[in-house]
Structure formats: C-alpha cells, structure tokens
Enzyme design. Structure first.
Site, PDB file in Angstrom:
ATOM      1  N   ASN A   8      10.140   5.875  -9.932  1.00  0.00           N
ATOM      2  CA  ASN A   8       9.024   5.512  -9.059  1.00  0.00           C
ATOM      3  C   ASN A   8       8.710   4.037  -9.305  1.00  0.00           C
ATOM      4  O   ASN A   8       8.073   3.693 -10.303  1.00  0.00           O
ATOM      5  CB  ASN A   8       7.815   6.398  -9.393  1.00  0.00           C
ATOM      6  CG  ASN A   8       6.641   6.133  -8.480  1.00  0.00           C
ATOM      7  OD1 ASN A   8       6.666   5.217  -7.653  1.00  0.00           O
ATOM      8  ND2 ASN A   8       5.600   6.927  -8.629  1.00  0.00           N
ATOM      9  N   ARG A  89      11.546   7.581  -5.532  1.00  0.00           N
ATOM     10  CA  ARG A  89      10.397   7.867  -4.688  1.00  0.00           C
ATOM     11  C   ARG A  89      10.216   6.703  -3.714  1.00  0.00           C
ATOM     12  O   ARG A  89      10.202   5.545  -4.120  1.00  0.00           O
ATOM     13  CB  ARG A  89       9.155   7.998  -5.550  1.00  0.00           C
ATOM     14  CG  ARG A  89       7.929   8.184  -4.701  1.00  0.00           C
ATOM     15  CD  ARG A  89       6.673   8.052  -5.503  1.00  0.00           C
ATOM     16  NE  ARG A  89       5.537   8.267  -4.628  1.00  0.00           N
ATOM     17  CZ  ARG A  89       4.376   7.664  -4.774  1.00  0.00           C
ATOM     18  NH1 ARG A  89       4.187   6.818  -5.758  1.00  0.00           N
ATOM     19  NH2 ARG A  89       3.395   7.917  -3.949  1.00  0.00           N
ATOM     20  N   HIS A 178       1.697  12.276  -0.213  1.00  0.00           N
ATOM     21  CA  HIS A 178       1.725  13.292  -1.289  1.00  0.00           C
ATOM     22  C   HIS A 178       2.635  14.467  -0.917  1.00  0.00           C
ATOM     23  O   HIS A 178       2.501  15.565  -1.459  1.00  0.00           O
ATOM     24  CB  HIS A 178       0.319  13.879  -1.567  1.00  0.00           C
ATOM     25  CG  HIS A 178      -0.633  12.928  -2.218  1.00  0.00           C
ATOM     26  ND1 HIS A 178      -1.985  12.970  -1.962  1.00  0.00           N
ATOM     27  CD2 HIS A 178      -0.455  11.951  -3.114  1.00  0.00           C
ATOM     28  CE1 HIS A 178      -2.600  12.045  -2.671  1.00  0.00           C
ATOM     29  NE2 HIS A 178      -1.678  11.396  -3.387  1.00  0.00           N
ATOM     30  N   ARG A 239     -11.089   4.922  -2.776  1.00  0.00           N
ATOM     31  CA  ARG A 239     -10.919   4.858  -1.312  1.00  0.00           C
ATOM     32  C   ARG A 239     -12.029   5.641  -0.612  1.00  0.00           C
ATOM     33  O   ARG A 239     -12.390   6.725  -1.054  1.00  0.00           O
ATOM     34  CB  ARG A 239      -9.565   5.455  -0.908  1.00  0.00           C
ATOM     35  CG  ARG A 239      -8.406   4.548  -1.230  1.00  0.00           C
ATOM     36  CD  ARG A 239      -7.072   5.205  -0.898  1.00  0.00           C
ATOM     37  NE  ARG A 239      -6.182   5.099  -2.042  1.00  0.00           N
ATOM     38  CZ  ARG A 239      -5.104   5.847  -2.240  1.00  0.00           C
ATOM     39  NH1 ARG A 239      -4.770   6.776  -1.363  1.00  0.00           N
ATOM     40  NH2 ARG A 239      -4.363   5.682  -3.300  1.00  0.00           N
ATOM     41  N   GLU A 382       6.293  16.130  -9.332  1.00  0.00           N
ATOM     42  CA  GLU A 382       7.041  15.411  -8.299  1.00  0.00           C
ATOM     43  C   GLU A 382       8.426  15.004  -8.790  1.00  0.00           C
ATOM     44  O   GLU A 382       9.371  14.952  -8.020  1.00  0.00           O
ATOM     45  CB  GLU A 382       6.228  14.179  -7.858  1.00  0.00           C
ATOM     46  CG  GLU A 382       5.027  14.581  -7.010  1.00  0.00           C
ATOM     47  CD  GLU A 382       3.910  13.553  -6.984  1.00  0.00           C
ATOM     48  OE1 GLU A 382       3.208  13.425  -8.006  1.00  0.00           O
ATOM     49  OE2 GLU A 382       3.732  12.888  -5.961  1.00  0.00           O
TER      50      GLU A 382
END
Ligand code: ADP
Length: 395
Positions: A8, A89, A178, A239, A382
């Site tokens: 990643n 990723r 996601h 956020r 993941e």
C-alpha cells in the site's frame, strides 16, 4: 508454498505485508514512513522481532530496495525468488476496473488516466507499482482497487441528480471506496453465518478514521455511503461527510478561503475533530465524553447517529437485512460506538446483547441467538484479500 507481498504505497509512505499463500499466514509486515523527507523510518516486524532503521530514503525506489534487502538480512526470506507475487492497493479504478487485474503497461496507462479522479492517491500507488517493476521485473503484480467491489452498484445508486452529460463527459458519479474491506467482511460473514453469500442481505460498517457503510445484496455492493470521493457519507475522523453543497460558496464568502482551502477544511479539519474541538481520535473522544465533556458527547452522538441512519436506509433498500457487520479501528474496538449505532434497532429485528458487545478486536456475534438480524464484529483484513487476488490472477 508461495509468498506474496501486499503493498500500500502512499505519497510519502509504503506499507507492506508478506503473506504465505494459500495458508494466508502473515509472515512479516511493516512500513516505510517519511519517504522524501529527512530522516525516513523503516520498520519491519516478524514473529516477535522488530527491525527499525532511520535513514535517508529519497524515493519509493529506494524504499523498496531497503525493504527487499532487510527482508533477506533478517532471514524472513532467504532469497528474492521466494516472493512469487505482489499485490498493490490502488485507490481508484474508475469505471474501467470492476475487479483486480494483472499489471501490464496498458493497465498502468489506464490507472494513470483514472488518476484525475484521485489525484492524491493513484499517482502515489503508481510509484509503488513502478518501484517494484524496476526491482523485481519478473514477479507478477496485481492491482487491487478500492472502488472495484462497488462497480456492481446499479445506476439508481451511483448517479447523482445532476445533468446526465456530467456523468457521460466527466465521469461524475458515485464510485465508493473501502471495497476490499467490504468484500472481505461480507465473504467472512457468509462463512460465519453458514449461508451462501448470494442469498444474504448484509450491511457492512467500515468505521475507522475513514468510514463508510455498504449495502451488500447477494454478494454484490448495491450502495455505499462514500461517493465521487471518500468525503461523502457519514461523519469521519476529520472529514465532514455529506452536507449541503451550497455551503461551499457560503463558507468561502464568510471566511475568505478559496475553494481548495474550503475543501481542505472539509477533508482535514471537520468531522470528529471539529465537533469535539480537540481530537479526531475516537479513544480521546470516548475518554472525555466519559468525564462529562458535552462536545465530546455530541460528537459521539452525531458520529454514531449517521451510521445508524444509513443502516435503516439500506435495510429499507434491500427490503430487510440478515446481518450487520462492524469492522475497522472503531467498528472492531469501540463498544460505545456499536452500542449507539445499534440502539433502538429492535423495531427491525436487531436484538443485541450488551454483554456480547463488550469485546474488542475479536471476531464474534453480538446479537442474542434468537435475533432475526445478526450482528457480527469481523476484524478486516485487506492484505489477505490482496494476496487472494494475486493468487487468483497471477498463479
Ligand atoms: P484508518 O485505517 O482509516 O486510518 P483505523 O481503521 O485504524 O483507521 O481506525 C482508527 C480509529 O480507530 C481511531 O479513531 C482510533 O481511536 C479507533 N480505535 C482504535 N482502537 C480503539 C479502541 N480500543 N477503542 C476505541 N477506538 C479505537
């Protein structure tokens, strides 16, 4: 036995995990931080050992070089030949990628094209892909997209109520993110429920610093809260989540900020950080709420309330729900958030047990056995999902 690296790459970081397949055993993991800044940090964990190094790492190429060298020096691998596949990723696959894909020059060009939609993330992900291509040119690489799982959404979910040509000309639509995590937990939920995934209606709540809820019907994402960018949907660490778009020019007018500065506020200075007034980290907020801090309490109410609201909305959309899943940093660890999200859902058949909910980071059912709707905590993984896709596509 085959070893796969799950990568990643961010703009100044590179996270990695080495996984033995098909056993799905984690052999080593770590990260490189502050790439391109002074005093970069390399960290490798394997078994009970930790290998840490602070040095100059000017670019991702050098980071990968150090990673491969340290994996051998530490004895985690004897030779580079042991690494038989790499999974990267990639945040945005646009409409082009509805599944992971073996990387070749054409795929790299396509990811570059889509970069317009994720200008901060895709170019960083590509630096990781290029660095490995340079150093391990013969090892197959697979790109795994955060958006791919949500490509199954129907137009009635992904279209905004905007001029249709904006979608056609500019790709303005909901993409969702996601996806790798939502896919992992939905597959795992089917295993735990002992029922075929293609017969289930699931609502997955991925709640970490970034948070999104997804409606997963018959194994396919049919709606999700994040949109064109990961800013939409529920309230997050920093956020704002969804708000009235007319606020953007209004805030610009009132504060004198330009549009990019307002976007920065919405992405980095809003959410739980703004509501609490002191932290984006849920642990700090829970602690202060327990001490009676009203803003912390309000932040928690809003945070959990939005997720609660989407559960109702998605249950209605799927004409019911068989299981609600909690995952990621907060979903896995915070009994208080789960409690607040689930509170009052008995009307739709969600009977959950406070004693079973009193757990942290453990795969477990939270519902009473008789509850028509199950509630499951599933730690996400993941990296394993990435390694599975490498195995499926590259071997
Ligand atoms: P991301 O990957 O999106 O950066 P994570 O999934 O790691 O985020 O989640 C980070 C969040 O999880 C933080 O808000 C953190 O406070 C919260 N978290 C981690 N551990 C706990 C815990 N034991 N109790 C409550 N919240 C926790």
């Amino acid at each position: 036995m085959t070893k796969v690296l799950a990568i990643n790459a961010g703009s100044s970081s590179l996270k990695f995990q080495l996984i033995e397949m098909p056993e799905e055993t984690e052999i080593a993991k770590g990260l490189v931080e502050r790439i391109g800044l002074d005093q970069a940090v390399f960290k490798l964990e394997y078994g009970d050992n930790e290998d840490k190094l602070t040095t100059e790492i000017p670019n991702h190429g050098k980071a990968v070089e150090i990673l491969l060298e340290r994996l051998q020096a530490s004895g985690v691998i004897k030779s580079l030949d042991e690494i038989e596949g790499i999974g990267h990723r990639v945040v945005h696959g646009g409409e082009r990628f509805s599944d992971s894909v073996l990387v070749d020059d054409e795929v790299i060009a396509e990811i570059e094209k889509v970069s317009e939609l994720a200008p901060l993330h895709n170019p960083a992900n590509l630096t990781g892909i290029r660095a490995f291509k340079e150093l391990l040119p013969n090892v197959p690489a697979v790109a795994v997209f955060d958006t791919a799982f949500h490509q199954s959404m129907p137009p009635e979910s992904y279209l905004y109520s905007l001029p249709y040509e904006y979608y056609e000309q500019f790709g303005i639509r909901k993409y969702g993110f996601h996806g790798t995590s939502h896919k992992y937990v939905s597959e795992r939920a089917a295993e735990l429920l002992g029922e075929p995934l293609d017969k289930l209606r699931l609502i997955a709540c991925h709640i970490g610093n970034g948070a999104s809820v997804a409606a997963i019907q018959n194994g396919q994402s049919i709606d999700t809260t994040m949109g064109f960018t990961p800013l939409e949907g529920v309230t997050m660490g920093t956020r704002s989540g969804s708000l009235d778009p007319a606020l953007v020019p209004y805030i610009m007018d009132k504060t004198g900020k330009d549009v990019n500065e307002v976007l920065h506020v919405l992405n980095k200075e809003s959410g739980m950080l703004a509501l609490s007034g002191f932290s984006s980290d849920l642990r700090d907020i829970e602690d202060r709420a327990a001490e009676g801090d009203e803003r912390a309490e309000l932040a928690l109410k809003i945070f959990a309330g939005r997720i609660h609201q989407y559960i109702g909305s998605y249950a209605s959309k799927m004409h019911g729900v068989d299981a609600i899943i909690f995952t990621a940093g907060i979903g896995e660890n915070s009994k208080a958030v789960r409690e607040r999200v689930l509170e009052g859902l008995e009307f739709m058949g969600v009977y959950w047990d406070p004693a079973r909910n009193d757990v942290r980071g453990k795969e477990t059912f939270v519902n009473y056995p008789h509850s028509p709707v199950k509630v499951i905590i599933i730690p996400t993984n993941e990296e394993v999902m990435i390694a599975r896709d490498v195995q499926r596509l590259a071997f």
